[in-house]
Write a protein that holds these residues in place. Structure first.
Motif, PDB file in Angstrom:
ATOM      1  N   GLU A 168       0.825  -1.215   0.000  1.00 36.31           N
ATOM      2  CA  GLU A 168       0.000   0.000   0.000  1.00 36.31           C
ATOM      3  C   GLU A 168       0.857   1.262   0.000  1.00 36.31           C
ATOM      4  N   THR A 188      -0.554  -5.106   5.227  1.00 32.64           N
ATOM      5  CA  THR A 188      -1.773  -5.798   4.808  1.00 32.64           C
ATOM      6  C   THR A 188      -1.456  -7.282   4.670  1.00 32.64           C
ATOM      7  N   GLN A 190      -2.897  -9.000   2.370  1.00 34.62           N
ATOM      8  CA  GLN A 190      -3.399  -9.305   1.027  1.00 34.62           C
ATOM      9  C   GLN A 190      -2.486 -10.110   0.114  1.00 34.62           C
ATOM     10  N   ARG A 211       1.126   0.888   9.994  1.00 32.93           N
ATOM     11  CA  ARG A 211       1.356   1.952   9.022  1.00 32.93           C
ATOM     12  C   ARG A 211       1.988   3.147   9.731  1.00 32.93           C
ATOM     13  N   GLU A 213       1.919   6.285   9.737  1.00 33.64           N
ATOM     14  CA  GLU A 213       1.124   7.424   9.249  1.00 33.64           C
ATOM     15  C   GLU A 213       1.711   8.701   9.826  1.00 33.64           C
ATOM     16  N   LEU A 221      -4.276   5.241  13.090  1.00 37.61           N
ATOM     17  CA  LEU A 221      -3.432   4.624  14.101  1.00 37.61           C
ATOM     18  C   LEU A 221      -2.194   4.089  13.396  1.00 37.61           C
ATOM     19  N   GLU A 228      -9.570  -8.908   6.783  1.00 38.53           N
ATOM     20  CA  GLU A 228      -9.503  -8.967   5.325  1.00 38.53           C
ATOM     21  C   GLU A 228     -10.128 -10.252   4.797  1.00 38.53           C
ATOM     22  N   GLU A 359     -13.242   6.162   5.750  1.00 44.82           N
ATOM     23  CA  GLU A 359     -13.192   4.910   4.997  1.00 44.82           C
ATOM     24  C   GLU A 359     -13.115   3.728   5.958  1.00 44.82           C
ATOM     25  N   ILE A 360     -14.103   2.858   5.912  1.00 40.15           N
ATOM     26  CA  ILE A 360     -14.079   1.684   6.788  1.00 40.15           C
ATOM     27  C   ILE A 360     -13.639   0.427   6.051  1.00 40.15           C
ATOM     28  N   ARG A 366      -8.319  -8.029  -8.323  1.00 39.06           N
ATOM     29  CA  ARG A 366      -6.854  -8.019  -8.371  1.00 39.06           C
ATOM     30  C   ARG A 366      -6.369  -8.121  -9.806  1.00 39.06           C
TER      31      ARG A 366
HETATM   32  O1  4AD Z   1      -7.637   0.713   2.161  1.00 36.23           O
HETATM   33  P1  4AD Z   1      -6.511  -0.075   2.737  1.00 36.23           P
HETATM   34  O2  4AD Z   1      -5.184   0.538   2.725  1.00 36.23           O
HETATM   35  O3  4AD Z   1      -6.544  -1.458   1.968  1.00 36.23           O
HETATM   36  C1  4AD Z   1      -5.592  -2.421   2.023  1.00 36.23           C
HETATM   37  O4  4AD Z   1      -4.646  -2.462   2.773  1.00 36.23           O
HETATM   38  C2  4AD Z   1      -5.910  -3.595   1.137  1.00 36.23           C
HETATM   39  N1  4AD Z   1      -4.661  -4.308   0.882  1.00 36.23           N
HETATM   40  C3  4AD Z   1      -6.947  -4.458   1.818  1.00 36.23           C
HETATM   41  C4  4AD Z   1      -7.340  -5.630   0.993  1.00 36.23           C
HETATM   42  O5  4AD Z   1      -7.827  -5.439  -0.111  1.00 36.23           O
HETATM   43  N2  4AD Z   1      -7.156  -6.828   1.502  1.00 36.23           N
HETATM   44  O6  4AD Z   1      -6.873  -0.450   4.232  1.00 36.23           O
HETATM   45  C5  4AD Z   1      -8.071  -1.133   4.532  1.00 36.23           C
HETATM   46  C6  4AD Z   1      -8.817  -0.449   5.666  1.00 36.23           C
HETATM   47  C7  4AD Z   1      -9.187   0.997   5.375  1.00 36.23           C
HETATM   48  O7  4AD Z   1     -10.390   1.066   4.655  1.00 36.23           O
HETATM   49  C8  4AD Z   1      -9.334   1.563   6.769  1.00 36.23           C
HETATM   50  O8  4AD Z   1     -10.604   1.241   7.291  1.00 36.23           O
HETATM   51  C9  4AD Z   1      -8.288   0.796   7.550  1.00 36.23           C
HETATM   52  O9  4AD Z   1      -7.972  -0.366   6.805  1.00 36.23           O
HETATM   53  N3  4AD Z   1      -7.071   1.588   7.764  1.00 36.23           N
HETATM   54  C10 4AD Z   1      -6.719   2.155   8.940  1.00 36.23           C
HETATM   55  N4  4AD Z   1      -7.317   2.162  10.139  1.00 36.23           N
HETATM   56  C11 4AD Z   1      -6.702   2.825  11.147  1.00 36.23           C
HETATM   57  N5  4AD Z   1      -5.527   3.460  11.022  1.00 36.23           N
HETATM   58  C12 4AD Z   1      -4.877   3.472   9.831  1.00 36.23           C
HETATM   59  N6  4AD Z   1      -3.695   4.076   9.728  1.00 36.23           N
HETATM   60  C13 4AD Z   1      -5.478   2.793   8.722  1.00 36.23           C
HETATM   61  N7  4AD Z   1      -5.128   2.597   7.435  1.00 36.23           N
HETATM   62  C14 4AD Z   1      -6.103   1.858   6.882  1.00 36.23           C
END
Ligand code: 4AD
Ligand code: MG
Length: 436
Positions: A168, A188, A190, A211, A213, A221, A228, A359-360, A366
């Motif tokens: 990501e 992830t 994934q 992450r 961030e 967080l 997933e 975003e939840i 893929r």
């Molecule tokens: O959208 P993201 O980055 O998706 C993925 O990592 C894909 N690889 C998932 C997949 O397809 N298997 O992250 C997924 C979700 C986000 O929609 C958000 O809800 C949460 O993870 N998320 C966080 N929650 C809290 N703190 C953070 N720093 C987050 N980053 C992502």
């Protein structure tokens, strides 16, 4: 002698113990004394209960202990349950035995302390009624996610936490020294899941995700839990429907198990129930931009990601979570395939919660186009040899597949109506904090 039995406070509050003698153990939540009487509130994991300790009803030494014991002292007591309209919950315990297990020192947390202080004392603040309720809801949500996937024939599949590649974006990777080499904490599950589906077909997982961030928002967080799923023979629209069903199932389980917690957290039960019974709309990125530019008078150029501000404005127009599909390829992960009908967009989606919880869920079909993925990874400065194993998955019986990830804390924060995501996890890790 018969073994002593212990009654939970919730049983007392259910009214089944009126005029009966019960044994209770827990902690002092509030206490004050006046002359020959001590008024206490006791707490255990199930609730709080008023207790009165009157001199003469119990040995003098025990009465003196009751007077001395400060809040958060642990104790065992027995007494008779009486109905009392004035008591919180409607019942009172008239104590006739009291045994202090540990006399607490003056508790550092008193009223109106700053959020930072409460985070410093997180190990103690976990006992607060608010966090107790949040943690109960969180437990329901986590249980619901496992049940949801298992009921639908998904296998639980584990990926390594130490991973050599990004998925990501490299900028949020946490680097870890790995003997003489270096690796990263999982961003992830994934990429490994995409290997697992060739044996198990439908899989899911919930695990810690990391992450780095750099932003200090109320939604990010550094360590969080992602739930997933990944499955063969599914396309974008199949997984969107699973995501919507998953959210509705989570809501139904919380509504069933956590009514009093939602009340304590000031969450509107009826509103959540309504959402749990609703269809959630699906719109495209183009349509989202149109809503923002026309109805919110914003000026968003095609190609820009939707940030917190835009997501919040968008949810002004929906009472339920909303799914947005087809984001511009340029701002998406390398594995999200181009839509043949509109190659500037990707077959991907985000689900955005109502009321600014963001975003939840994020997911996609893929890509199976190794050439396109290679170019996109190169453009990000990635070493292609790190992805050879992943590209193998496209060489030996590749099939269409898709999946998504749900941010557990984002869902907890939304359902619990929290101001900040930090309260959705017992010990939050953020840009500025990894203690206690
Ligand atoms: O959208 P993201 O980055 O998706 C993925 O990592 C894909 N690889 C998932 C997949 O397809 N298997 O992250 C997924 C979700 C986000 O929609 C958000 O809800 C949460 O993870 N998320 C966080 N929650 C809290 N703190 C953070 N720093 C987050 N980053 C992502
Ligand atoms: Mg995302």
């Amino acid at each position: 002698m018969a073994k002593k039995t212990w009654t939970k406070i919730e049983e007392v509050l259910s009214g089944k113990k009126v005029d009966k003698t019960v044994n209770i153990r827990g902690w002092i939540y509030r206490t004050r004394s006046s002359g020959n009487i001590v008024f206490m509130t006791l707490r255990d994991a199930t609730g709080i209960l008023q207790a009165t300790v009157k001199k003469g009803n119990l040995p003098d030494k025990e009465f003196e202990d009751a007077k001395k014991a400060l809040i958060e002292s642990s104790l065992e007591l027995s007494g008779i349950v009486k109905k009392d309209k004035r008591a919180p919950g409607g019942y009172e315990l008239q104590v006739n035995n009291l045994n202090v297990i540990n006399f607490a020192e003056p508790f550092p947390i008193v009223k109106d302390q700053s959020p930072e202080f409460l985070l410093d004392k997180r190990h103690l603040w976990l006992r607060s009624r608010k966090l107790t309720s949040v943690l109960k809801v969180r437990s329901t949500i986590v249980g619901a996610i496992h049940q949801f996937f298992r009921d639908r024939g998904f296998y639980e599949f584990d990926a390594p936490v130490l991973q050599p590649n990004q998925c990501e974006g490299g900028s949020t990777l946490f680097e870890v020294k790995y003997y003489k080499d270096k690796t990263y904490l999982s961003q992830t599950w994934q990429l490994y899941a995409e290997a697992g589906i060739f044996s198990l077909e439908k899989i899911y997982n919930m695990g810690p995700t990391f992450r780095a961030e750099r932003s200090k928002t109320s939604r990010h967080l550094s360590e969080f839990w992602m739930a997933e799923m990944e499955a063969v023979w599914m396309d974008l629209y199949d997984v969107i429907e699973i995501g919507k069903d998953e959210i509705r199932f989570i809501l139904q389980q919380v509504l069933k198990n956590n009514k009093s917690d939602l009340e304590l957290l000031k969450q509107d039960y009826k509103k959540l129930k309504q959402i749990s019974e609703s269809e959630f709309p699906t719109i495209t990125y183009d349509e989202a931009i149109k809503v923002l530019n026309e109805k919110e008078h914003m000026d968003i150029e095609w190609g820009k990601d939707l940030r917190t501000l835009e997501e919040n404005k968008l949810t002004n127009h929906f009472d339920t979570p909303v799914v947005v599909t087809h984001y511009p390829v340029e701002i998406m992960g390398f594995y999200k395939p181009r839509d043949k009908n509109n190659p500037k967009t990707a077959l991907c989606f985000d689900m955005i919660a109502p009321e600014g919880y963001g975003e939840i869920i994020g997911g996609s079909q893929r890509s199976i186009d190794v050439k396109d993925m290679t170019e996109r990874l190169k453009a990000m400065g990635e070493k292609i040899e790190n992805y050879e194993w992943y590209f193998d998955l496209r060489k030996y019986g590749s099939v269409p597949h898709a999946g998504y990830g749900l941010g557990v804390e984002r869902v907890v924060a939304w359902i619990c109506h929290l101001d900040n995501i930090k309260d959705s996890i017992p010990f939050p890790r953020t840009l500025l904090r990894f203690r206690p």
